[in-house]
Each structure stands twice: as structure tokens, then as C-alpha cells.
Design a protein around this motif. Structure first.
Motif, PDB file in Angstrom:
ATOM      1  N   PRO A  80       0.969  -1.573   0.086  1.00  0.00           N
ATOM      2  CA  PRO A  80       0.056  -0.721   0.116  1.00  0.00           C
ATOM      3  C   PRO A  80       0.898   1.424   0.149  1.00  0.00           C
ATOM      4  O   PRO A  80       0.354   2.290  -0.459  1.00  0.00           O
ATOM      5  CB  PRO A  80      -0.902  -0.338   1.433  1.00  0.00           C
ATOM      6  N   MET A  81       2.120   1.100   0.555  1.00  0.00           N
ATOM      7  CA  MET A  81       2.747   2.747   0.754  1.00  0.00           C
ATOM      8  C   MET A  81       3.313   1.881  -0.350  1.00  0.00           C
ATOM      9  O   MET A  81       3.373   3.410  -0.527  1.00  0.00           O
ATOM     10  CB  MET A  81       4.188   2.480   1.606  1.00  0.00           C
ATOM     11  N   ALA A  82       3.729   1.091  -1.491  1.00  0.00           N
ATOM     12  CA  ALA A  82       4.187   1.681  -2.656  1.00  0.00           C
ATOM     13  C   ALA A  82       3.381   2.182  -3.927  1.00  0.00           C
ATOM     14  O   ALA A  82       3.512   3.130  -4.871  1.00  0.00           O
ATOM     15  CB  ALA A  82       4.700   0.092  -3.265  1.00  0.00           C
ATOM     16  N   VAL A  83       2.432   1.354  -3.672  1.00  0.00           N
ATOM     17  CA  VAL A  83       1.226   2.371  -4.355  1.00  0.00           C
ATOM     18  C   VAL A  83       1.095   4.050  -3.969  1.00  0.00           C
ATOM     19  O   VAL A  83       0.503   4.272  -5.497  1.00  0.00           O
ATOM     20  CB  VAL A  83      -0.468   1.358  -4.226  1.00  0.00           C
ATOM     21  N   SER A  84       1.478   4.078  -2.674  1.00  0.00           N
ATOM     22  CA  SER A  84       0.488   5.762  -2.351  1.00  0.00           C
ATOM     23  C   SER A  84       2.121   7.026  -3.290  1.00  0.00           C
ATOM     24  O   SER A  84       1.900   7.367  -3.135  1.00  0.00           O
ATOM     25  CB  SER A  84       0.557   5.558  -0.887  1.00  0.00           C
ATOM     26  N   LEU A  85       3.145   6.463  -2.891  1.00  0.00           N
ATOM     27  CA  LEU A  85       4.632   6.645  -3.374  1.00  0.00           C
ATOM     28  C   LEU A  85       3.901   7.163  -4.671  1.00  0.00           C
ATOM     29  O   LEU A  85       4.595   7.714  -5.921  1.00  0.00           O
ATOM     30  CB  LEU A  85       5.851   6.000  -3.279  1.00  0.00           C
ATOM     31  N   VAL A  86       3.621   5.480  -5.942  1.00  0.00           N
ATOM     32  CA  VAL A  86       3.491   5.859  -7.058  1.00  0.00           C
ATOM     33  C   VAL A  86       2.518   7.188  -7.124  1.00  0.00           C
ATOM     34  O   VAL A  86       2.392   8.152  -8.095  1.00  0.00           O
ATOM     35  CB  VAL A  86       2.749   4.981  -8.034  1.00  0.00           C
ATOM     36  N   LEU A  87       1.711   7.332  -7.207  1.00  0.00           N
ATOM     37  CA  LEU A  87       0.910   8.670  -6.776  1.00  0.00           C
ATOM     38  C   LEU A  87       0.607   9.621  -6.372  1.00  0.00           C
ATOM     39  O   LEU A  87       0.604  10.199  -7.603  1.00  0.00           O
ATOM     40  CB  LEU A  87      -0.995   8.358  -5.672  1.00  0.00           C
ATOM     41  N   TRP A  88       1.428   9.757  -5.421  1.00  0.00           N
ATOM     42  CA  TRP A  88       2.309  10.891  -5.166  1.00  0.00           C
ATOM     43  C   TRP A  88       3.211  11.266  -5.706  1.00  0.00           C
ATOM     44  O   TRP A  88       2.995  12.812  -6.642  1.00  0.00           O
ATOM     45  CB  TRP A  88       3.319  11.088  -4.166  1.00  0.00           C
ATOM     46  N   GLU A  89       4.025  11.246  -6.997  1.00  0.00           N
ATOM     47  CA  GLU A  89       5.412  11.156  -7.910  1.00  0.00           C
ATOM     48  C   GLU A  89       4.295  11.884  -8.887  1.00  0.00           C
ATOM     49  O   GLU A  89       5.166  12.539  -9.423  1.00  0.00           O
ATOM     50  CB  GLU A  89       5.868   9.702  -7.892  1.00  0.00           C
ATOM     51  N   ASN A  90       3.277  10.816  -9.296  1.00  0.00           N
ATOM     52  CA  ASN A  90       2.928  10.541 -10.859  1.00  0.00           C
ATOM     53  C   ASN A  90       2.000  12.402 -10.709  1.00  0.00           C
ATOM     54  O   ASN A  90       2.027  13.312 -11.645  1.00  0.00           O
ATOM     55  CB  ASN A  90       2.370   9.635 -11.280  1.00  0.00           C
ATOM     56  N   GLN A  91       1.368  12.326  -9.834  1.00  0.00           N
ATOM     57  CA  GLN A  91       0.398  13.516  -9.949  1.00  0.00           C
ATOM     58  C   GLN A  91       0.765  14.580  -8.550  1.00  0.00           C
ATOM     59  O   GLN A  91      -0.451  15.878  -8.608  1.00  0.00           O
ATOM     60  CB  GLN A  91      -0.878  13.106  -9.364  1.00  0.00           C
ATOM     61  N   ILE A  92       1.153  14.206  -7.883  1.00  0.00           N
ATOM     62  CA  ILE A  92       2.163  15.458  -7.179  1.00  0.00           C
ATOM     63  C   ILE A  92       3.086  15.860  -6.787  1.00  0.00           C
ATOM     64  O   ILE A  92       3.518  17.397  -8.163  1.00  0.00           O
ATOM     65  CB  ILE A  92       1.900  15.865  -5.705  1.00  0.00           C
ATOM     66  N   VAL A  93       4.300  14.899  -7.160  1.00  0.00           N
ATOM     67  CA  VAL A  93       5.412  15.715  -7.464  1.00  0.00           C
ATOM     68  C   VAL A  93       6.309  15.962  -8.799  1.00  0.00           C
ATOM     69  O   VAL A  93       6.828  17.319  -8.780  1.00  0.00           O
ATOM     70  CB  VAL A  93       6.384  14.590  -6.431  1.00  0.00           C
ATOM     71  N   LYS A  94       5.987  15.247  -9.786  1.00  0.00           N
ATOM     72  CA  LYS A  94       5.929  16.106 -11.257  1.00  0.00           C
ATOM     73  C   LYS A  94       5.709  17.050 -11.325  1.00  0.00           C
ATOM     74  O   LYS A  94       6.777  18.083 -12.126  1.00  0.00           O
ATOM     75  CB  LYS A  94       5.736  14.349 -12.302  1.00  0.00           C
ATOM     76  N   ALA A  95       4.361  17.408 -11.404  1.00  0.00           N
ATOM     77  CA  ALA A  95       3.458  18.942 -11.300  1.00  0.00           C
ATOM     78  C   ALA A  95       4.771  19.788 -10.691  1.00  0.00           C
ATOM     79  O   ALA A  95       4.570  20.805 -11.157  1.00  0.00           O
ATOM     80  CB  ALA A  95       2.495  18.622 -11.634  1.00  0.00           C
ATOM     81  N   ALA A  96       4.668  19.561  -9.472  1.00  0.00           N
ATOM     82  CA  ALA A  96       5.379  21.009  -8.608  1.00  0.00           C
ATOM     83  C   ALA A  96       6.403  21.097  -8.787  1.00  0.00           C
ATOM     84  O   ALA A  96       7.378  22.297  -8.930  1.00  0.00           O
ATOM     85  CB  ALA A  96       4.996  20.425  -7.060  1.00  0.00           C
ATOM     86  N   ALA A  97       7.350  20.319  -9.376  1.00  0.00           N
ATOM     87  CA  ALA A  97       8.600  20.423  -9.649  1.00  0.00           C
ATOM     88  C   ALA A  97       8.995  21.175 -11.159  1.00  0.00           C
ATOM     89  O   ALA A  97       9.478  22.030 -10.977  1.00  0.00           O
ATOM     90  CB  ALA A  97       9.619  18.854  -9.949  1.00  0.00           C
ATOM     91  N   SER A  98       8.526  20.494 -11.711  1.00  0.00           N
ATOM     92  CA  SER A  98       8.466  21.145 -12.929  1.00  0.00           C
ATOM     93  C   SER A  98       7.687  23.280 -13.013  1.00  0.00           C
ATOM     94  O   SER A  98       8.215  23.937 -13.312  1.00  0.00           O
ATOM     95  CB  SER A  98       6.960  20.946 -13.322  1.00  0.00           C
ATOM     96  N   ARG A  99       6.262  23.205 -12.150  1.00  0.00           N
ATOM     97  CA  ARG A  99       6.381  24.571 -11.999  1.00  0.00           C
ATOM     98  C   ARG A  99       7.130  25.152 -10.664  1.00  0.00           C
ATOM     99  O   ARG A  99       7.174  26.309 -11.266  1.00  0.00           O
ATOM    100  CB  ARG A  99       4.623  24.814 -10.628  1.00  0.00           C
ATOM    101  N   HIS A 100       7.707  24.613  -9.598  1.00  0.00           N
ATOM    102  CA  HIS A 100       8.258  26.234  -9.088  1.00  0.00           C
ATOM    103  C   HIS A 100       9.870  25.741  -9.319  1.00  0.00           C
ATOM    104  O   HIS A 100      10.686  26.917  -8.830  1.00  0.00           O
ATOM    105  CB  HIS A 100       8.361  25.542  -7.565  1.00  0.00           C
ATOM    106  N   LEU A 101      10.167  24.513 -10.326  1.00  0.00           N
ATOM    107  CA  LEU A 101      12.125  24.453 -10.228  1.00  0.00           C
ATOM    108  C   LEU A 101      11.987  24.563 -11.427  1.00  0.00           C
ATOM    109  O   LEU A 101      13.506  24.453 -12.094  1.00  0.00           O
ATOM    110  CB  LEU A 101      12.038  23.539  -9.659  1.00  0.00           C
ATOM    111  N   GLY A 102      11.360  24.280 -12.025  1.00  0.00           N
ATOM    112  CA  GLY A 102      11.722  23.986 -13.998  1.00  0.00           C
ATOM    113  C   GLY A 102      12.183  23.029 -14.298  1.00  0.00           C
ATOM    114  O   GLY A 102      13.408  23.415 -15.128  1.00  0.00           O
ATOM    115  N   SER A 103      12.565  21.916 -13.507  1.00  0.00           N
ATOM    116  CA  SER A 103      12.917  20.805 -13.520  1.00  0.00           C
ATOM    117  C   SER A 103      12.624  19.364 -13.284  1.00  0.00           C
ATOM    118  O   SER A 103      11.237  19.821 -13.106  1.00  0.00           O
ATOM    119  CB  SER A 103      14.021  20.954 -13.072  1.00  0.00           C
ATOM    120  N   THR A 104      12.974  18.684 -13.586  1.00  0.00           N
ATOM    121  CA  THR A 104      12.386  16.792 -12.992  1.00  0.00           C
ATOM    122  C   THR A 104      13.321  16.665 -11.556  1.00  0.00           C
ATOM    123  O   THR A 104      14.620  16.685 -12.018  1.00  0.00           O
ATOM    124  CB  THR A 104      12.330  16.254 -14.183  1.00  0.00           C
TER     125      THR A 104
END
Length: 206
Positions: A80-104
Motif C-alpha cells: 500500500p505504501m508503494a502504491v501511495s508513493l507512485v500516486l504521489w510522484e506522478n500526480q504531485i511531485v512531477k507537477a510541483a517540480a515543473s511549476r516551481h523548479l523548472g526541472s524534473t
């Protein structure tokens, strides 16, 4: 919707955490979710370490697929934690990095997942979710452009790095049962703690 099965392709919603909570009782379906989403993983052998410690639903996210974010050390958690991390990466982390840091984000640096210990590391009190590999501590993010954004160094930086960190914390609050940050206490000054404590889908976020 509350009656639809969890899907890693669906947007995060108000019932996502409740659906992840149910995965603790259905490891085959948890594995099937990862496979359906083409997430590479390896099941871990069970660990028995007394009545309060160990796990029988552990996986390692092997991150063989393109554009996957690596973990250092490798993310070895409950399914369940692995599933949670995948959701967090794909729907939160990637977008936040692009928006605030201009990178991946290429790599997430952690303090690990499984640890047979009590909350706070003391000799008494309840055992931590780390004792069943149902938690992970996130210390920093390494970006494709060579920068590193750390919780210890940049949470209070009042710039794009701190805004990124606070957005990935806020997004985690929609997925994990427990999300703790430097805003919680000094013990979390250098990391973000995520776990899937079984509260029937209710969340605690600080």
C-alpha cells in the motif's frame, strides 16, 4: 467515487486514502494495481521480528520504466505504501517540480522505511508504522539539472525550493494516512514522514 476500484490512472480524490487503506487486506489486488500501471516492482520475502514488527506484503519499487523517479536507498515498503508513493510522484511531485523548479526530479533521497522501533525511538509507547514497513521518511530531492532540494536546508528558504517542498507535503496529505513535516515538531526538521496508518481513510497532516 467511493464505489469504484482504486486506479493509479485516476485523479486523487476524497476517497483515495480509504481505498489505499483497504489494500492492506488484499495484497494480490495491490500487486495487480502496480502491474496494470506498468510499475516495475519485486515482492519482498516476509520479515518476522516479534509481535509488533515485520511484514508480509513488502515490495521494492525497482523503477525500470522510463521517467521513473529513483529512490536512494531503494524504496522497500509495504505494497500500500508503494502504491501511495507512485500516486504521489506522478500526480504531485512531477507537477510541483515543473511549476516551481523548472526541472524534473530524478531521485528521492530517504531515511528508509522498515525499522523495528517505537514512535520517537523510545523504550515505551506505541510502535511506529516503520515497524511494519508502512512508512517512509523523505529527506531530499535530486533534480535533473544537478540541484538538490532538501527538507533540512530549504523548508524555510522562502523561495521556489521551499514552495516546492510545501506543495509536495500538501499533496501528500491527500494520499497518506499520516503526513508530518518540519511544521509538526523538531524531530521532523529534516524530513517528511509519510505513512498509511489504518484509520479507515482518515488523514492527519501537519
Amino acid at each position: 467515487m467511493p464505489w469504484t476500484p482504486l486506479s493509479l490512472a485516476a485523479p486523487i480524490g476524497p476517497f483515495t486514502t480509504r481505498k489505499i487503506d483497504a489494500l492492506a487486506d488484499d495484497t494480490p489486488f495491490c500487486h495487480a494495481l502496480l502491474e496494470e500501471a506498468a510499475i516495475s516492482y519485486s515482492p519482498l520475502p516476509p520479515v518476522e521480528a516479534g509481535p509488533q514488527c515485520g511484514y508480509d506484503n513488502g515490495v521494492t519499487l525497482t523503477r525500470d520504466q522510463p521517467q521513473a523517479i529513483a529512490y536512494s536507498p531503494a524504496a522497500k515498503t509495504s505494497c500500500p505504501m508503494a502504491v501511495s508513493l507512485v500516486l504521489w510522484e506522478n500526480q504531485i511531485v512531477k507537477a510541483a517540480a515543473s511549476r516551481h523548479l523548472g526541472s524534473t526530479v530524478e531521485e528521492i533521497i530517504t531515511y528508509g522505511s522498515y525499522s523495528c522501533r517505537r514512535i520517537g525511538g523510545g523504550q515505551t509507547g506505541n510502535y511506529s508504522e516503520h515497524a511494519t514497513a508502512n512508512a517512509i521518511d523523505i529527506a531530499a530531492f535530486r533534480l535533473a539539472d544537478g540541484r538538490t532540494v532538501s527538507v533540512a536546508g530549504h523548508w524555510n528558504a522562502d523561495d521556489e525550493r521551499s514552495r516546492f517542498l510545501q506543495e509536495v507535503r500538501d499533496g501528500a496529505c491527500k494520499i497518506f494516512g499520516t503526513t508530518l513535516s518540519p511544521d509538526y515538531n523538531k524531530a521532523h526538521a529534516d524530513h517528511l514522514h509519510f505513512d498509511q496508518a489504518r484509520r479507515g481513510g482518515y488523514q492527519y497532516c501537519r
